[in-house]
Every structure is written in C-alpha cells, then in structure tokens.
Design an enzyme around this catalytic site. Structure first.
Site, PDB file in Angstrom:
ATOM      1  N   HIS A  55      64.182  46.563   2.315  1.00  0.00           N
ATOM      2  CA  HIS A  55      63.608  46.199   4.325  1.00  0.00           C
ATOM      3  C   HIS A  55      64.721  46.333   5.124  1.00  0.00           C
ATOM      4  O   HIS A  55      65.924  45.305   4.364  1.00  0.00           O
ATOM      5  CB  HIS A  55      62.323  45.082   4.155  1.00  0.00           C
ATOM      6  N   SER A 112      58.121  52.914   1.690  1.00  0.00           N
ATOM      7  CA  SER A 112      57.922  51.348   2.828  1.00  0.00           C
ATOM      8  C   SER A 112      58.864  51.765   4.580  1.00  0.00           C
ATOM      9  O   SER A 112      58.814  50.751   4.739  1.00  0.00           O
ATOM     10  CB  SER A 112      57.739  50.120   1.961  1.00  0.00           C
ATOM     11  N   ASP A 130      57.260  41.337   4.736  1.00  0.00           N
ATOM     12  CA  ASP A 130      57.268  40.833   3.920  1.00  0.00           C
ATOM     13  C   ASP A 130      56.701  39.435   3.255  1.00  0.00           C
ATOM     14  O   ASP A 130      56.726  39.162   1.739  1.00  0.00           O
ATOM     15  CB  ASP A 130      58.346  40.763   3.333  1.00  0.00           C
TER      16      ASP A 130
END
Length: 180
Positions: free
Chosen positions: A96, A57, A123
C-alpha cells in the site's frame, strides 16, 4: 501410449549412479536458487526482495499478479511512497501507499499510515489490534519496480493447490525419466 511403456522400461533399468547424478543435479539447482535469493536479500536490504500483488487494492497502479521489486535502506520513508509491510497476526505482506508520516519529537521514530489506492479508508483496520501506526520494523521494503502480470502463476498455484502438485509431479517425472 508408447512413451509410457518406454518410460516404465527406462525406470526399471536406472542404475544407482544415474540416480545419484540426478539427485546431485537437483540439489545444485535448489542450492543455486537459494544462493541467488540470499544475494538479492543482501543487495536490496529487504527480507523479501520480490513479492506478488495478491489483491486489487492498488489498482490502477498495480494489478493483481504484478511482481514487485523491493529495496530497503536507511533513507526516511515519505508520504506517497509505495511500501510492502507485514503486521503481527498476518502471514501475507500488504502492498500500500504511505499517506502520512509522523515523527515523534522525543524519540525521532517515524510512525507511518498507509492506504491502498483503490480503497476508501486507511489501513488502521488491517493493522494489529490496538495498532494505529506502522513503524519502520514493519516495513519490508519500498517498491522500486514491477513486472505486470508475471506473478499470476503464483496466484493460480495458491488458489488451486492441485495445479502446484501436478506441476511438481510432472517435474519429478521429468527428472526421473531424463536420460542424461
């Protein structure tokens, strides 16, 4: 094949003193590793100073298997920083990028929104039920460095537990058959 016979004979001749010596050596190794981990936790201010990237990701910045080094301090978290966070109901931390930071005027608390670089959406779907923002207590640390692909062994041992058990068995056998 001769090695197996020699190892079997050696195991039969082991004395209690040798077993105690090996057990103490093993205990010292484990204790040293735990002390180093705790020292890293104190030095970095993060509950987990080293993590492995488990998904794609964050590609192309971080690939699956990269080891990340974290640091957490009192500095404000800003948009663009890469953080590792943990939310209720998930055992595995997530790596992230912060895309938005909102400061509440009444409390001064920061509310943080994240997104994976390789993901199309933010998210919010990864957060706990009815949670729209992360707060500072969710953040485990900010990424300050990385080693590419070094953590792939961890991923292999997680995906194929038999490899982990074979390695542990081999290490135990090595300890038992060492003649020092």
């Amino acid at each position: 094949m001769d090695w197996i016979g020699e190892s079997t004979e050696y195991l039969k001749s082991i004395k209690i003193r040798q077993i105690l010596s090996q057990a103490i050596s093993f205990g010292l190794i484990v204790t040293s590793a735990l002390m180093i981990w705790k020292a890293l936790m104190c030095w970095t201010g993060s509950e987990s100073p080293v993590v492995v990237v488990l998904t794609g990701s964050m590609e192309p910045g971080f690939a699956r298997g990269d080891i990340l080094f974290l640091h957490m301090n009192k500095d404000p978290i800003r948009a663009g920083e890469i953080v590792v966070y943990n939310v209720e109901g998930r055992d595995i931390p997530i790596v992230h990028r912060v895309i938005k930071v909102h400061e509440a005027r009444d409390t001064g608390e920061d509310y943080i929104l994240t997104k994976g670089d390789n993901n199309h959406y933010d998210d919010i779907g990864l957060y706990a039920k009815d949670q729209l923002w992360l707060q500072r207590h969710h953040i485990m640390g900010k990424v300050i460095g990385f080693l590419p692909y070094v953590g792939y062994g961890t991923i292999i041992m997680t995906d194929l537990p038999i490899i982990k058990y074979i390695l542990i068995g081999a290490l135990v056998l090595l300890i038992l058959t060492s003649k020092d």
